[in-house]
Structures are given as structure tokens and as C-alpha cells.
Motif scaffolding. Sequence first.
Motif, PDB file in Angstrom:
ATOM      1  N   PHE A 319       0.843  -1.192   0.282  1.00 53.74           N
ATOM      2  CA  PHE A 319       0.460  -0.384  -0.155  1.00 53.74           C
ATOM      3  C   PHE A 319       0.568   1.393  -0.228  1.00 53.74           C
ATOM      4  O   PHE A 319       1.801   1.769   0.761  1.00 53.74           O
ATOM      5  N   VAL A 320       0.881   2.513  -0.134  1.00 47.08           N
ATOM      6  CA  VAL A 320       1.735   3.236  -1.143  1.00 47.08           C
ATOM      7  C   VAL A 320       0.123   4.608  -1.082  1.00 47.08           C
ATOM      8  O   VAL A 320      -0.461   4.565  -1.775  1.00 47.08           O
ATOM      9  N   GLY A 321       0.840   5.157  -0.040  1.00 50.23           N
ATOM     10  CA  GLY A 321       0.697   6.547   0.241  1.00 50.23           C
ATOM     11  C   GLY A 321       0.058   7.000   1.340  1.00 50.23           C
ATOM     12  O   GLY A 321       0.085   6.019   2.631  1.00 50.23           O
ATOM     13  N   PRO A 322      -0.416   8.018   2.047  1.00 53.26           N
ATOM     14  CA  PRO A 322      -0.630   8.791   2.904  1.00 53.26           C
ATOM     15  C   PRO A 322      -2.281   7.572   3.216  1.00 53.26           C
ATOM     16  O   PRO A 322      -2.986   7.405   2.249  1.00 53.26           O
ATOM     17  N   ALA A 323      -1.980   7.370   4.835  1.00 50.63           N
ATOM     18  CA  ALA A 323      -3.747   7.076   5.335  1.00 50.63           C
ATOM     19  C   ALA A 323      -4.091   6.971   6.799  1.00 50.63           C
ATOM     20  O   ALA A 323      -3.633   7.481   6.617  1.00 50.63           O
ATOM     21  N   ALA A 324      -5.455   7.031   7.053  1.00 51.15           N
ATOM     22  CA  ALA A 324      -5.937   6.876   8.578  1.00 51.15           C
ATOM     23  C   ALA A 324      -5.123   6.066   9.033  1.00 51.15           C
ATOM     24  O   ALA A 324      -4.751   4.747   8.694  1.00 51.15           O
TER      25      ALA A 324
END
Length: 496
Positions: A319-324
Motif C-alpha cells: 500500500f502506497v500513500g498516506p492513510a488514516a
Amino acid sequence: MAELVQNALETRGLVKRFGSTLAVAGVDFRVAPGEIRALVGENGAGKSTLMKLLSGVFPPDEGEILLGGSRYLPSSPGEAREAGVSMVHQELALAPHLEVAENLFLGMESSRFGVLRRSEMRERAREALSSLEHRDISPGARVGALSIAEQQIVEIARALLRDARVLILDEPTSSLSRLDVERLFRLIRRLAKRGLSIIYISHFLEEVFEIAETYTVLRDGRSVGEGRIEGASVQDIVRLMVGRDIEEMFPRSKRERGEVVLEVDGLCGRVYPRSASFELRRGEVLGIAGLMGAGRTEMLRAIFGLDPVRSGKIRVGVFVGPAAARERLRQGAGLLSEDRKREGLAAIRSVAENLTLTRLEGLGPMGLVLPRRMEAAAKTWIDSLGIQCRGPRQKVSELSGGNQQKVALARLLYHDLDVLLLDEPTRGIDVGSKASVYRLIDELALRGKAILFVSSYLPELLGVADRIAVMRRGELLDAVPAEEASEESLLSRAAV
């Protein structure tokens, strides 16, 4: 602050029961004027209960307390402070919405015709903070906006403003950088020279040997040893604390690094971090050192999705990128917060509820949660981590600070995550429990877990981590192998 009065605090045969539990079992304890006495023991040994008896939180069931040779039996913490006994708790008791000066003078405000003399209070607050070598903390600043370490300084300043004769410090350095620890120690020595009696409670035995003159060891509610620090050894005190030898404090098995499961490239947060890049592999423990306020906690929060990310790349697994935060848990990453009181635990809930809160599936049919299954799941980790409690149903708020920290750590382990973001995981945990946590971290690394380990305690980073990176003013420097690092080299990189 007024001149300190020469007094000593003494207990004789002190006993305190909670139902069938004997928390304090006939303790004799004494601290003389001008003495710095360390009180040490494992979590659940009776230290907190003894201090609550001295500070007026609980009345004793048997025995007596003497202050300056006279019988002393405070009915409340306020009455204890009036008598000159002040306690600075590990879990800070501040009003976050009020100013620093308002917190310092809470309950003893300066006023004229019912109007607060704010300028006078701020000036006296400024003097008190200056005596702690913290002129950088503004008396008009809102306490909730301060770091935990700065709040700790405010708590200590408040005790000193009340002209304490006896000052009880409960884990005062647990959130402080080494520079702040040195400032605090200089202050403690100055106060002792003026005749103040100081009771110093800490799980950091190296600090005990640095600051204290004498020590008392509690185990199972009893005093099992006391003496002068000079001539004693850390191993002597550990043996008294746990009733056995701890053969290997920092176990390190032969670990094999696997695939990259956490990749951070050019991470920039709202304020901190300014720039952070690293790779974390399965089976690896990456330690993060740095001074207080350098941005270590902010980096972990940004990775986990609690703080905003301005730029940069984060990859967790595939999983790539910002996340909650909720998504990060599903992706296999979890955070242990350094602030268990406000973020790490639901204090009014039970141990079982806290431990299983983020992973309820499997605890009952059709999405239901069966209490018996929840408690059985919790019991496994209570036994594994040695959490001292009456059982899974006991409220977390009733546990000692160290056992609360174990519950917070147990929740991550129960969730069975691949990436563990640990922010000061041994804060407030006694030496025996620390050894257990270090062994657990080693076992988790052997099982292929990837561990990011933030700590202000350099010996544990050097003992546990495979590589260590230093956070300096928001910038994460390149990691070096732990065997090539030293406390001096890490401090010099952090402080330049």
C-alpha cells in the motif's frame, strides 16, 4: 520561594489493604533533611500506594507517619501540600486549557477584590521556571500546547511554588531528553543542599545511581533492602527488586532481514518531520534516537495517519500513500503512543476491552462479541506480558502506570501486525518488565515483524536495535549499525 524548613518524613509499620490485597505490608521508611533517597521496585511492589499514603490520597490501615518528629495524617493531597509534602505524579495532573501560570497557582491564586493579579502570577511563574532553567516556557502559554516534557517541568515548578519540605518525584524523567534530565538533576541537588527531603522514584537505575545518595527497595509491599548508593551495584538492586538475577538484559538472537515492509521517502509533516527517509525490513529493529522535540513522535504519527503529511512517500507492504489510522491497521501497521493516558488507552474500560479493541472479529458469531471469548483472549496476553491485575475485567485506570503500558503493548501484539511503531515502549516499566519487553521484541523480530523503536533511553536502543538513526531538528539522519554506535556518538549527532 520561602526558605525550606528542616524536617524528615518517616513511616513505621505502615499497612494498606484493598479488599484481600495487601498493597503495603508493614513498611518502615525514612528520608532525612537534605537527603535524596531513591525508592525502587517492580510495578506492583507498593511504591505508588506508599507514596499515596504519604501524600494524603489514602489513609493507612495500620502504622504511623511522622513529619519532623510529629504525627502526620493528611486527609487529602491538599492538606499534605499545606504540611509541606508535594508529589509530582508520572501521570501529570494539569489543566490543559489553562495557561502555565494559571496551572502553577491553581488553588492559591493571587487576587485583589476578587480580581486575579495575572501579571503578578506570570512574573512569579517566570521566576519559578527560570529556577528550573526553563526560561523558554512562557507563563502565558496554554499547557495543552506544550510537549509532555515541558508539562513535566510545569508540574515540578508547581510543587516548588508551594514551599515543599518533602518533594516526591514519581518517574520525573520518563519524558525528558538527556539535556533536560541534567537540568533537573542540577535542580534536585540545589534543593537538597537547602534541606529539602527528596524521594526519587524511577525505573532507570542508571539515573538512580547518578542522583540518589541512598535507596530503599520494595517488593510485594515490603521493604526488602536499603542502604547507600555508594558501594552498591545495579545488579545488587535488581536482585532485591525481582528476587532473582536477570541473566541477560538485552537478548539478541541472530536475526535475518527480509523484504522491505515499510518505506518512507522524503516524508514532511505539517511542522515535523521536515525530512525523513528510511527502509524497514522484516526481522529488523530500527531504533530512532534524538532530543526531546526533534520530531521523532511526529514522524511516527504521520506514518500511522494521525498527523497530516505535506509531502513524501509512505509505503506499508503493497500500500502506497498516506492513510488514516484505521486503514493503517488493516494494512498491518500499528502505533504504540508515548502518551498512554490521552491516546493509548480507554482508561474507564476493562483490560480485556482495551486489549481487543482494534480486533473484535473472532470473538463471537455473526459479528457479536462474547465477553468470555474476549476475556480468554486477553488472559493469554496478561499471562504472556506479566500484566499485574485482578483479571481481564479490571478497569485499566486502576492499574499502575507500567501495567497500563503493558496493556497498550499487548493490544498491538494481539492484533498480529507486521509493522510495529513503538514510541517509548518501556516508559514507566520496571527493570524486570523491561527485560521481558526486550525479550519479546527479540522474539517478534525473529518471527519476521518489522519494528520501529523510538526511545530517549540510549542504552536500550544500543542493546535492542539492529540499526539506529538520529532525528535532529526534524531531519532524520542516515542509520548506522548499532554495533558501530555509542551513547556519545548518538548524542553528538543529535545535539549538533
